[in-house]
Design an enzyme around this catalytic site. Structure first.
Site, PDB file in Angstrom:
ATOM      1  N   TYR A 138     -59.725  -2.215  49.337  1.00 49.77           N
ATOM      2  CA  TYR A 138     -60.084  -0.898  50.041  1.00 49.77           C
ATOM      3  C   TYR A 138     -61.231   0.405  49.437  1.00 49.77           C
ATOM      4  O   TYR A 138     -60.391   0.564  47.793  1.00 49.77           O
ATOM      5  CB  TYR A 138     -58.733   0.273  50.674  1.00 49.77           C
ATOM      6  CG  TYR A 138     -59.217   1.249  51.351  1.00 49.77           C
ATOM      7  CD1 TYR A 138     -59.302   2.087  53.105  1.00 49.77           C
ATOM      8  CD2 TYR A 138     -59.710   3.387  50.469  1.00 49.77           C
ATOM      9  CE1 TYR A 138     -59.287   2.772  53.084  1.00 49.77           C
ATOM     10  CE2 TYR A 138     -59.717   4.458  51.724  1.00 49.77           C
ATOM     11  CZ  TYR A 138     -59.869   3.876  53.168  1.00 49.77           C
ATOM     12  OH  TYR A 138     -60.454   4.937  53.260  1.00 49.77           O
ATOM     13  N   GLU A 226     -66.266   3.440  55.163  1.00 49.62           N
ATOM     14  CA  GLU A 226     -65.643   2.979  55.344  1.00 49.62           C
ATOM     15  C   GLU A 226     -65.171   1.655  54.918  1.00 49.62           C
ATOM     16  O   GLU A 226     -65.615   0.850  56.035  1.00 49.62           O
ATOM     17  CB  GLU A 226     -64.381   3.605  55.885  1.00 49.62           C
ATOM     18  CG  GLU A 226     -62.637   3.518  55.318  1.00 49.62           C
ATOM     19  CD  GLU A 226     -61.590   3.809  56.556  1.00 49.62           C
ATOM     20  OE1 GLU A 226     -60.967   4.750  56.035  1.00 49.62           O
ATOM     21  OE2 GLU A 226     -61.626   3.928  57.715  1.00 49.62           O
TER      22      GLU A 226
END
Length: 416
Positions: A138, A226
């Site tokens: 991530y 993101e």
């Protein structure tokens, strides 16, 4: 949404929608933008049910295809279309199925846990090259008020709910403040890549991808990029498989090409769109008391007090700090457009807001709309005494309240 941002807005279900609206892009639009800045992504094509679709698929050679409905909502894979077709994400190695899958999606409404009950109309489908992912990480770059600038958030636990990771295994989250005027130092890039558990040559590849993402972040006036997951493939590639980009609305004047891609109006509640045109924020809910407030904090408090008194909000309309009389009138028009609204509660604290302006707007709107539902008004702050006189002398059946609890009690009681 990153856990930093989410932590700031998940105190109540209303707060997700009250802050400033930001432009959001569909997945294929985000990927296209990443690609323009050299970020490694899956090859992809876009289908729209046009005559060109067959040729697009014919010339797109992949060992395996991912077919994804394009809407601004999560949970697409487990969603259901209004025509009964299940799943907004499909994987197939049979090219002949790609067109059929897309045709069952486009022109139909996809219903997921994040869409309205009626779903969202799918106008486009992205077809991407499937990749064999060996590891998911991530990565997020966002503007963070606490750090007064951009921060990088990284975790080796990608492909899952990052908020859960932060809560259950905080040691798997790394936060790095960034200098908005400089590239990320090489040592920092390598440190982050190793924290993400990349090994060997993949460390350099990961570091390069992070730098490209930061270059993109600054160049397009993003408030958030993101990547979940930032994946490692069986071929040693480091690829941004899924990306979410949000942009600063104030940068629209210099990011015209990006803002021209905005599809918010197509996917939002029409009342949200109409409210935004007047710099207002609208939130639809399920009750029968329409609420006009100023500020997210007051909205949360108003919702709680209404519920404590046995009522349910039908909607909220946040007029912000610099509201004018015409905006108040428009706010009433939008609130009352909801057929569920059987009463209205106005709860405004006049700091920046002039209570007299609110009162004049309320009176003008009530007369123009010939308001026929109970109206309870609680005002406090700047020019409140003048505002109360305006309401008292209006000749309208407006109930005033001494405080928020009194206002909520009167609003709920008026509907019984």
């Amino acid at each position: 949404m990153s856990f930093f941002l989410k932590a700031a807005v998940t105190a109540r279900n209303i707060v997700h929608k009250v802050p400033v609206r930001h432009l959001n892009l569909l997945e294929f639009q985000s990927k296209d933008l990443l690609q323009k800045y050299g970020v490694a992504i899956q090859q992809f094509k876009v289908l729209d049910n046009s005559k060109a679709d067959a040729e697009v698929v014919k010339t797109f050679e992949c060992p395996e295809y991912v077919v994804k409905a394009q809407i601004l909502a999560g949970g697409r894979g487990k969603g259901t279309f209004d025509n009964g077709f299940k799943g907004g994400v499909h994987i197939t190695s049979n090219k002949s199925e790609v067109l059929s899958l897309s045709q069952q999606m486009i022109g139909n409404r996809l219903i997921t846990k994040q869409t309205p009950k009626s779903g969202i109309l799918v106008n486009k489908v992205m077809v991407a090259r499937s990749v064999n992912i060996t590891r998911e990480t991530y990565l997020c770059i966002l503007l963070d008020r606490e750090h007064n600038g951009p921060v990088l958030i990284a975790s080796p636990a990608g492909g899952v709910d990052i908020e859960a990771v932060a809560e259950e295994t905080p040691e798997k989250i790394k936060t790095v403040p960034l200098d908005i005027d400089q590239p990320i130092p090489e040592a920092t890039l390598v440190e982050v890549a190793k924290f993400l558990e990349f090994k060997g040559d993949a460390v350099k590849r990961c570091a390069a991808e992070i730098q490209k993402l930061y270059t993109l972040f600054k160049a397009v006036d993003a408030v958030q990029i993101e990547i979940n997951p930032l994946a490692e493939t069986d071929k040693g590639e480091v690829i941004s498989v899924d990306a979410k980009l949000n942009f600063d609305d104030n940068a629209q004047f210099r990011q015209k090409d990006i803002f021209a891609m905005d599809i918010t109006e197509e996917e939002s509640d029409p009342r949200e769109v109409e409210a935004a045109k007047y710099n207002l924020n609208y939130v639809a809910m399920d009750g029968n008391i329409g609420c006009l407030v100023n500020g997210a904090g007051l909205a949360m408090a108003t919702m709680d007090i209404i519920k404590l008194n046995g009522g349910e909000p039908a909607n909220f309309l946040d007029v912000g700090g610099g509201v004018k009389e015409d905006q108040v009138a428009k706010a009433f028009e939008i609130l009352t457009a909801d057929p569920k609204v059987k009463g209205i509660l106005v709860n405004v604290f006049g700091g920046i807001v002039n209570c007299a302006t609110i009162a004049n707007g309320i009176v003008a709107a009530s007369k123009k709309l010939q308001l026929n539902v109970p109206l309870v008004v609680r005002l406090e702050g700047t020019n409140v005494n003048q505002a109360r006189e305006i309401l008292k002398n209006s000749g309208l059946p407006i109930q005033t309240a001494s405080d928020l609890d009194d206002a909520a009690h009167k609003a709920v009681a008026a509907l019984k």
